[in-house]
Design a protein around this motif. Structure first.
Motif, short mmCIF file in Angstrom:
data_model
loop_
_atom_site.label_atom_id
_atom_site.label_comp_id
_atom_site.label_asym_id
_atom_site.label_seq_id
_atom_site.Cartn_x
_atom_site.Cartn_y
_atom_site.Cartn_z
N ASP A 11 5.48 10.64 -2.05
CA ASP A 11 4.66 11.84 -2.32
C ASP A 11 3.77 12.10 -1.10
O ASP A 11 2.76 11.45 -0.89
CB ASP A 11 3.80 11.60 -3.57
CG ASP A 11 3.00 12.82 -3.99
OD1 ASP A 11 2.84 13.75 -3.17
OD2 ASP A 11 2.54 12.83 -5.13
N ARG A 12 4.15 13.08 -0.28
CA ARG A 12 3.41 13.40 0.94
C ARG A 12 1.99 13.85 0.64
O ARG A 12 1.06 13.52 1.36
CB ARG A 12 4.12 14.51 1.72
CG ARG A 12 5.36 14.04 2.38
CD ARG A 12 5.98 15.18 3.14
NE ARG A 12 6.68 14.62 4.27
CZ ARG A 12 7.38 15.34 5.11
NH1 ARG A 12 7.45 16.63 4.95
NH2 ARG A 12 8.00 14.76 6.09
N GLU A 13 1.80 14.63 -0.38
CA GLU A 13 0.46 15.14 -0.70
C GLU A 13 -0.46 13.97 -1.08
O GLU A 13 -1.62 13.95 -0.67
CB GLU A 13 0.54 16.17 -1.82
CG GLU A 13 1.19 17.46 -1.37
CD GLU A 13 1.30 18.47 -2.50
OE1 GLU A 13 0.53 18.38 -3.48
OE2 GLU A 13 2.16 19.36 -2.38
N LYS A 14 0.05 13.06 -1.85
CA LYS A 14 -0.76 11.89 -2.23
C LYS A 14 -1.12 11.06 -0.99
O LYS A 14 -2.20 10.55 -0.87
CB LYS A 14 0.01 11.05 -3.25
CG LYS A 14 -0.80 9.98 -3.90
CD LYS A 14 -0.03 9.30 -5.00
CE LYS A 14 -0.89 8.27 -5.68
NZ LYS A 14 -0.19 7.57 -6.75
N TYR A 15 -0.16 10.95 -0.07
CA TYR A 15 -0.38 10.21 1.16
C TYR A 15 -1.45 10.86 2.04
O TYR A 15 -2.28 10.19 2.64
CB TYR A 15 0.93 10.10 1.94
CG TYR A 15 0.80 9.44 3.29
CD1 TYR A 15 0.63 8.05 3.39
CD2 TYR A 15 0.84 10.18 4.46
CE1 TYR A 15 0.49 7.45 4.62
CE2 TYR A 15 0.71 9.58 5.70
CZ TYR A 15 0.53 8.21 5.76
OH TYR A 15 0.40 7.60 6.98
N MET A 16 -1.45 12.17 2.09
CA MET A 16 -2.36 12.90 2.98
C MET A 16 -3.79 12.97 2.43
O MET A 16 -4.69 13.35 3.16
CB MET A 16 -1.85 14.33 3.23
CG MET A 16 -0.51 14.34 3.99
SD MET A 16 -0.55 13.47 5.55
CE MET A 16 -1.51 14.59 6.53
N GLU A 17 -3.99 12.62 1.18
CA GLU A 17 -5.34 12.68 0.59
C GLU A 17 -6.28 11.68 1.22
O GLU A 17 -6.07 10.69 1.67
CB GLU A 17 -5.28 12.41 -0.91
CG GLU A 17 -4.63 13.54 -1.66
CD GLU A 17 -4.50 13.24 -3.15
OE1 GLU A 17 -4.83 12.13 -3.60
OE2 GLU A 17 -4.06 14.13 -3.86
N GLY A 51 0.81 -1.21 0.00
CA GLY A 51 0.00 0.00 0.00
C GLY A 51 0.84 1.26 0.00
O GLY A 51 0.51 2.24 -0.67
N VAL A 52 1.95 1.23 0.72
CA VAL A 52 2.83 2.40 0.77
C VAL A 52 3.49 2.64 -0.58
O VAL A 52 3.74 3.79 -0.96
CB VAL A 52 3.89 2.22 1.89
CG1 VAL A 52 4.99 3.26 1.79
CG2 VAL A 52 3.22 2.30 3.25
N LYS A 53 3.73 1.61 -1.33
CA LYS A 53 4.34 1.77 -2.66
C LYS A 53 3.47 2.64 -3.56
O LYS A 53 3.96 3.30 -4.46
CB LYS A 53 4.59 0.40 -3.30
CG LYS A 53 5.72 -0.34 -2.67
CD LYS A 53 5.93 -1.69 -3.33
CE LYS A 53 7.05 -2.46 -2.65
NZ LYS A 53 7.23 -3.78 -3.24
N GLY A 54 2.16 2.63 -3.30
CA GLY A 54 1.24 3.44 -4.09
C GLY A 54 1.41 4.94 -3.87
O GLY A 54 0.87 5.75 -4.63
N PHE A 55 2.16 5.31 -2.85
CA PHE A 55 2.39 6.73 -2.55
C PHE A 55 3.72 7.23 -3.12
O PHE A 55 4.14 8.33 -2.82
CB PHE A 55 2.34 6.98 -1.04
CG PHE A 55 1.01 6.65 -0.44
CD1 PHE A 55 -0.12 7.38 -0.78
CD2 PHE A 55 0.87 5.60 0.46
CE1 PHE A 55 -1.36 7.08 -0.24
CE2 PHE A 55 -0.36 5.29 1.02
CZ PHE A 55 -1.48 6.03 0.66
N ARG A 56 4.36 6.44 -3.92
CA ARG A 56 5.62 6.85 -4.53
C ARG A 56 5.36 7.39 -5.94
O ARG A 56 4.62 6.79 -6.71
CB ARG A 56 6.59 5.68 -4.61
CG ARG A 56 7.07 5.25 -3.24
CD ARG A 56 8.39 4.51 -3.39
NE ARG A 56 8.97 4.21 -2.11
CZ ARG A 56 9.77 5.04 -1.43
NH1 ARG A 56 10.06 6.21 -1.92
NH2 ARG A 56 10.26 4.69 -0.27
N VAL A 57 5.98 8.50 -6.23
CA VAL A 57 5.90 9.10 -7.55
C VAL A 57 7.34 9.39 -7.97
O VAL A 57 8.08 10.06 -7.25
CB VAL A 57 5.06 10.41 -7.53
CG1 VAL A 57 5.08 11.07 -8.89
CG2 VAL A 57 3.63 10.11 -7.09
N ASP A 58 7.73 8.84 -9.11
CA ASP A 58 9.11 9.00 -9.61
C ASP A 58 10.14 8.56 -8.58
O ASP A 58 11.18 9.20 -8.40
CB ASP A 58 9.37 10.45 -10.03
CG ASP A 58 8.49 10.91 -11.19
OD1 ASP A 58 8.15 10.04 -12.04
OD2 ASP A 58 8.13 12.09 -11.23
#
Length: 135
Positions: free
Chosen positions: A129-135, A118-125
């Motif tokens: 990605d903190r913003e993606k995580y906080m959504e 699930g955490v891998k889904g919050f990686r960008v490049d």
């Protein structure tokens, strides 16, 4: 002389039980006798789980007490097993305690694996990605 023979036989019996389930080494002779004597009554042996399993205060049972559904810590953390343990299929205490230990590991490993995925889904490049995580 007879008393010594009985004590020796009892000591040998308890050692065999401990060899069958090594976590029994964490409890004294009196506690182990209580566990073995009440092996059909899971509620009565709950008080010994703290000694055998770090972090476990109780096990969670079905309403009819025929199935172990999970475990709970004294802090109130619950772990619901992915594969509940049917006590009728495993009447020997060594068997179901061994399955309890195995199921704790399996459930925790599966949940950890799912969390990492699930955490891998919050990686960008390649970066988190903190913003993606906080959504």
């Amino acid at each position: 002389d007879l008393l010594q023979k009985i004590q020796k036989a009892l000591g040998e019996y308890l050692e065999r039980e401990r060899a069958g389930f090594p976590r029994f080494y964490f409890v004294g002779d009196e506690d182990l006798l209580d566990i073995i004597g009440n092996s059909k009554n899971v509620q009565k042996i709950q008080k010994h789980f703290r000694k055998m399993f770090a972090g476990i205060a109780t096990i969670t049972l079905s309403d009819d007490e025929s199935t172990i559904l999970g475990v709970a810590s004294r802090e109130g953390e619950d772990l619901e097993f992915l594969n509940p343990i049917l006590l009728a299929e495993h009447p020997q205490i060594n068997d179901w305690l061994g399955l309890l230990e195995k199921e704790m590991r399996l459930t925790l490993a599966t949940l950890l694996s799912n969390a990492v995925s699930g955490v891998k889904g919050f990686r960008v490049d390649g970066k988190f990605d903190r913003e993606k995580y906080m959504e």
